[in-house]
Design a protein around this motif. Structure first.
Motif, PDB file in Angstrom:
ATOM      1  N   ARG A 154     -19.333   2.980  22.599  1.00 40.43           N
ATOM      2  CA  ARG A 154     -18.399   3.278  23.522  1.00 40.43           C
ATOM      3  C   ARG A 154     -17.555   2.253  24.072  1.00 40.43           C
ATOM      4  O   ARG A 154     -16.650   2.135  24.375  1.00 40.43           O
ATOM      5  CB  ARG A 154     -18.862   4.266  24.902  1.00 40.43           C
ATOM      6  CG  ARG A 154     -19.402   5.541  24.321  1.00 40.43           C
ATOM      7  CD  ARG A 154     -19.585   6.364  25.598  1.00 40.43           C
ATOM      8  NE  ARG A 154     -20.632   5.666  26.381  1.00 40.43           N
ATOM      9  CZ  ARG A 154     -21.914   6.101  26.270  1.00 40.43           C
ATOM     10  NH1 ARG A 154     -22.442   6.653  25.496  1.00 40.43           N
ATOM     11  NH2 ARG A 154     -22.825   5.378  27.470  1.00 40.43           N
ATOM     12  N   ALA A 155     -18.294   0.978  23.958  1.00 42.26           N
ATOM     13  CA  ALA A 155     -17.673  -0.236  24.471  1.00 42.26           C
ATOM     14  C   ALA A 155     -16.478  -0.665  23.490  1.00 42.26           C
ATOM     15  O   ALA A 155     -15.775  -1.550  24.105  1.00 42.26           O
ATOM     16  CB  ALA A 155     -18.830  -1.408  24.876  1.00 42.26           C
ATOM     17  N   ARG A 156     -16.527  -0.219  22.575  1.00 39.85           N
ATOM     18  CA  ARG A 156     -15.177  -0.645  21.794  1.00 39.85           C
ATOM     19  C   ARG A 156     -13.981  -0.224  22.444  1.00 39.85           C
ATOM     20  O   ARG A 156     -12.919  -0.813  22.123  1.00 39.85           O
ATOM     21  CB  ARG A 156     -15.205   0.177  20.243  1.00 39.85           C
ATOM     22  CG  ARG A 156     -16.502  -0.359  19.642  1.00 39.85           C
ATOM     23  CD  ARG A 156     -16.592   0.281  17.983  1.00 39.85           C
ATOM     24  NE  ARG A 156     -16.698   1.764  18.302  1.00 39.85           N
ATOM     25  CZ  ARG A 156     -15.662   2.741  17.975  1.00 39.85           C
ATOM     26  NH1 ARG A 156     -14.446   2.287  17.508  1.00 39.85           N
ATOM     27  NH2 ARG A 156     -16.008   4.028  17.986  1.00 39.85           N
ATOM     28  N   HIS A 157     -14.001   0.826  23.346  1.00 41.16           N
ATOM     29  CA  HIS A 157     -12.872   1.327  23.727  1.00 41.16           C
ATOM     30  C   HIS A 157     -12.838   0.639  25.472  1.00 41.16           C
ATOM     31  O   HIS A 157     -11.636   0.835  26.076  1.00 41.16           O
ATOM     32  CB  HIS A 157     -12.914   2.832  24.102  1.00 41.16           C
ATOM     33  CG  HIS A 157     -12.834   3.705  22.867  1.00 41.16           C
ATOM     34  ND1 HIS A 157     -11.982   3.655  22.046  1.00 41.16           N
ATOM     35  CD2 HIS A 157     -13.955   4.171  22.439  1.00 41.16           C
ATOM     36  CE1 HIS A 157     -12.038   4.481  21.223  1.00 41.16           C
ATOM     37  NE2 HIS A 157     -13.468   4.893  21.107  1.00 41.16           N
ATOM     38  N   PRO A 178     -16.827  -6.002  21.449  1.00 45.45           N
ATOM     39  CA  PRO A 178     -16.391  -7.395  20.671  1.00 45.45           C
ATOM     40  C   PRO A 178     -15.026  -7.141  20.182  1.00 45.45           C
ATOM     41  O   PRO A 178     -14.469  -6.087  19.772  1.00 45.45           O
ATOM     42  CB  PRO A 178     -17.229  -7.215  19.378  1.00 45.45           C
ATOM     43  CG  PRO A 178     -18.543  -6.472  19.800  1.00 45.45           C
ATOM     44  CD  PRO A 178     -18.092  -5.526  20.737  1.00 45.45           C
ATOM     45  N   ARG A 179     -14.235  -8.266  20.459  1.00 43.23           N
ATOM     46  CA  ARG A 179     -12.850  -8.228  20.128  1.00 43.23           C
ATOM     47  C   ARG A 179     -11.761  -7.590  20.642  1.00 43.23           C
ATOM     48  O   ARG A 179     -10.615  -7.146  20.181  1.00 43.23           O
ATOM     49  CB  ARG A 179     -12.881  -8.215  18.465  1.00 43.23           C
ATOM     50  CG  ARG A 179     -13.518  -9.393  17.615  1.00 43.23           C
ATOM     51  CD  ARG A 179     -13.048  -9.884  16.216  1.00 43.23           C
ATOM     52  NE  ARG A 179     -13.432 -11.019  16.036  1.00 43.23           N
ATOM     53  CZ  ARG A 179     -12.745 -11.968  15.667  1.00 43.23           C
ATOM     54  NH1 ARG A 179     -11.357 -11.950  15.501  1.00 43.23           N
ATOM     55  NH2 ARG A 179     -13.173 -13.333  15.220  1.00 43.23           N
ATOM     56  N   GLU A 212     -18.575 -11.369  21.240  1.00 40.91           N
ATOM     57  CA  GLU A 212     -19.447 -10.878  22.047  1.00 40.91           C
ATOM     58  C   GLU A 212     -19.133  -9.617  23.067  1.00 40.91           C
ATOM     59  O   GLU A 212     -17.830  -9.363  23.102  1.00 40.91           O
ATOM     60  CB  GLU A 212     -20.111 -11.931  23.179  1.00 40.91           C
ATOM     61  CG  GLU A 212     -20.613 -13.016  22.277  1.00 40.91           C
ATOM     62  CD  GLU A 212     -19.577 -14.142  22.117  1.00 40.91           C
ATOM     63  OE1 GLU A 212     -19.882 -15.408  21.739  1.00 40.91           O
ATOM     64  OE2 GLU A 212     -18.251 -13.714  22.346  1.00 40.91           O
ATOM     65  N   TYR A 213     -20.085  -8.773  23.288  1.00 39.03           N
ATOM     66  CA  TYR A 213     -19.747  -7.839  24.492  1.00 39.03           C
ATOM     67  C   TYR A 213     -19.743  -8.569  25.627  1.00 39.03           C
ATOM     68  O   TYR A 213     -20.564  -9.877  25.951  1.00 39.03           O
ATOM     69  CB  TYR A 213     -21.094  -6.812  24.514  1.00 39.03           C
ATOM     70  CG  TYR A 213     -21.083  -5.990  23.253  1.00 39.03           C
ATOM     71  CD1 TYR A 213     -20.394  -4.654  23.383  1.00 39.03           C
ATOM     72  CD2 TYR A 213     -21.974  -6.286  22.418  1.00 39.03           C
ATOM     73  CE1 TYR A 213     -20.726  -3.895  22.336  1.00 39.03           C
ATOM     74  CE2 TYR A 213     -22.102  -5.467  21.245  1.00 39.03           C
ATOM     75  CZ  TYR A 213     -21.608  -4.086  21.143  1.00 39.03           C
ATOM     76  OH  TYR A 213     -21.725  -3.232  20.086  1.00 39.03           O
ATOM     77  N   GLU A 214     -18.854  -7.987  26.678  1.00 40.45           N
ATOM     78  CA  GLU A 214     -18.663  -8.654  27.960  1.00 40.45           C
ATOM     79  C   GLU A 214     -19.000  -7.649  29.111  1.00 40.45           C
ATOM     80  O   GLU A 214     -18.047  -6.788  28.999  1.00 40.45           O
ATOM     81  CB  GLU A 214     -17.369  -9.476  27.907  1.00 40.45           C
ATOM     82  CG  GLU A 214     -17.115 -10.018  29.353  1.00 40.45           C
ATOM     83  CD  GLU A 214     -16.021 -10.741  29.499  1.00 40.45           C
ATOM     84  OE1 GLU A 214     -15.665 -11.628  28.916  1.00 40.45           O
ATOM     85  OE2 GLU A 214     -15.074 -10.586  30.441  1.00 40.45           O
ATOM     86  N   LEU A 215     -19.652  -7.802  29.960  1.00 37.88           N
ATOM     87  CA  LEU A 215     -19.750  -7.014  31.016  1.00 37.88           C
ATOM     88  C   LEU A 215     -19.295  -7.628  32.304  1.00 37.88           C
ATOM     89  O   LEU A 215     -19.741  -8.864  32.604  1.00 37.88           O
ATOM     90  CB  LEU A 215     -21.512  -6.531  31.461  1.00 37.88           C
ATOM     91  CG  LEU A 215     -21.633  -5.585  32.662  1.00 37.88           C
ATOM     92  CD1 LEU A 215     -21.133  -4.350  32.357  1.00 37.88           C
ATOM     93  CD2 LEU A 215     -22.900  -5.507  33.055  1.00 37.88           C
TER      94      LEU A 215
END
Length: 310
Positions: A137-140, A88-89, A56-59
């Motif tokens: 962008r959240a991959r980074h 994710p991951r 999952e995405y995590e904020l």
């Protein structure tokens, strides 16, 4: 006579967090009724504080204590108000240093959500497409600035709602994150937007070649020739797509690969230098310091504490 054989590199991989461990006793919401979004609150120390990743995405909002954060290959300080969205991951962990003797009952406010429902919704709902660049962008790992108070209010609104009102509160949060322009990417190299689909395929092909051949000699002239471009045209195309010159991008990819080896193996730094394509140890150390803000040995030393020790 004692053996002189070098022992094999020790692996230090992040732990995969599976859903069955996410119990209310650890601070998670009960899965029943949580829908697309799941909230979590916990203190420090906690069994949840470890080097790990999940699908999952995590904020992640830090509300108390300060210390050192680990997001992918990024290492940096955190304090109350530190807000990061991990894709994710993407491995991550936060280690607090200034914890009261009795511990901190609340340190982390977290929101978890999956990619596929949002991506499928964006195919049918044009308004949902606004968040796709944010998720890419959240991959980074994205650190947002001056959003702590708003993020806490969003977390409480999502946590306190159910059904459509909960989804509406979550969408309101995504809107604020998507519109925030005061942020930085934390881990690895940054790719910028490319408009035409054919150009997306082309730049992906180039990047895949660099990643697959990171330990080989790579020249702008050689890659341009492989793609049937002149050097000047390829240079302009590459800078427009990645925000970096070809040489700078290759250096960053190689340093990123070195970070993973420094974190996950016991290989000597000199060996890592050549494994990732540098031909000169002094140049490797200089570029590493320029890009990561610390030497390879200091990076490895700090990375050791991502497990919570030291």
């Amino acid at each position: 006579m004692p053996s002189t054989r070098r022992r094999p590199p020790r692996q230090r991989h992040p732990e995969l967090e599976r859903d069955f461990v996410r119990t209310p006793a650890l601070g998670y919401e009960d899965v029943d009724g949580s829908g697309l979004v799941r909230c979590l609150a916990h203190g420090f120390p906690s069994p949840l504080v470890r080097w790990h990743f999940h699908d999952e995405y995590e904020l992640h909002l830090i509300t108390h204590t300060s210390g050192r954060a680990f997001v992918g290959d990024w290492i940096g300080p955190f304090e109350p108000g530190h807000l990061v969205l991990c894709g994710p991951r993407l491995p991550h962990n936060w280690i607090s240093f200034d914890v009261p003797e009795a511990g901190a009952p609340e340190r982390d406010l977290v929101i978890l959500f999956n990619h596929d429902p949002i991506a499928r919704a964006a195919e049918q709902i044009p308004e949902m497409r606004e968040v796709l660049q944010l998720l890419d962008r959240a991959r980074h790992g994205i650190e947002f600035f001056d959003m702590a108070e708003a993020a806490r209010m969003h977390w409480e609104a999502v946590r306190g709602a159910r059904g459509m009102r909960r989804f509406a509160a979550f969408c309101d949060l995504l809107c604020d994150l998507s519109e925030c322009t005061d942020y930085r990417l934390l881990s690895a190299v940054q790719m910028q937007g490319v408009q035409a689909e054919a150009q997306v395929d082309q730049i992906n092909e180039v990047v895949n070649r660099i990643m697959a051949r990171v330990n080989e000699p790579l020249s702008l002239a050689g890659v341009a020739a492989e793609l049937g471009m002149s050097e000047s045209r390829f240079s302009r195309f590459f800078r427009r797509a990645t925000g970096n010159s070809f040489t700078e991008f290759v250096s960053r990819v190689r340093i990123n690969s070195a970070c993973h080896l420094l974190m996950q193996t016991d290989c000597f730094i000199a060996d890592i230098c050549f494994q990732v394509g540098f031909s000169n140890l002094a140049n490797f150390n200089r570029r590493f310091l320029e890009i990561k803000g610390m030497t390879p040995s200091e990076f490895r030393r700090q990375a050791e504490s991502r497990f919570g020790a030291g």
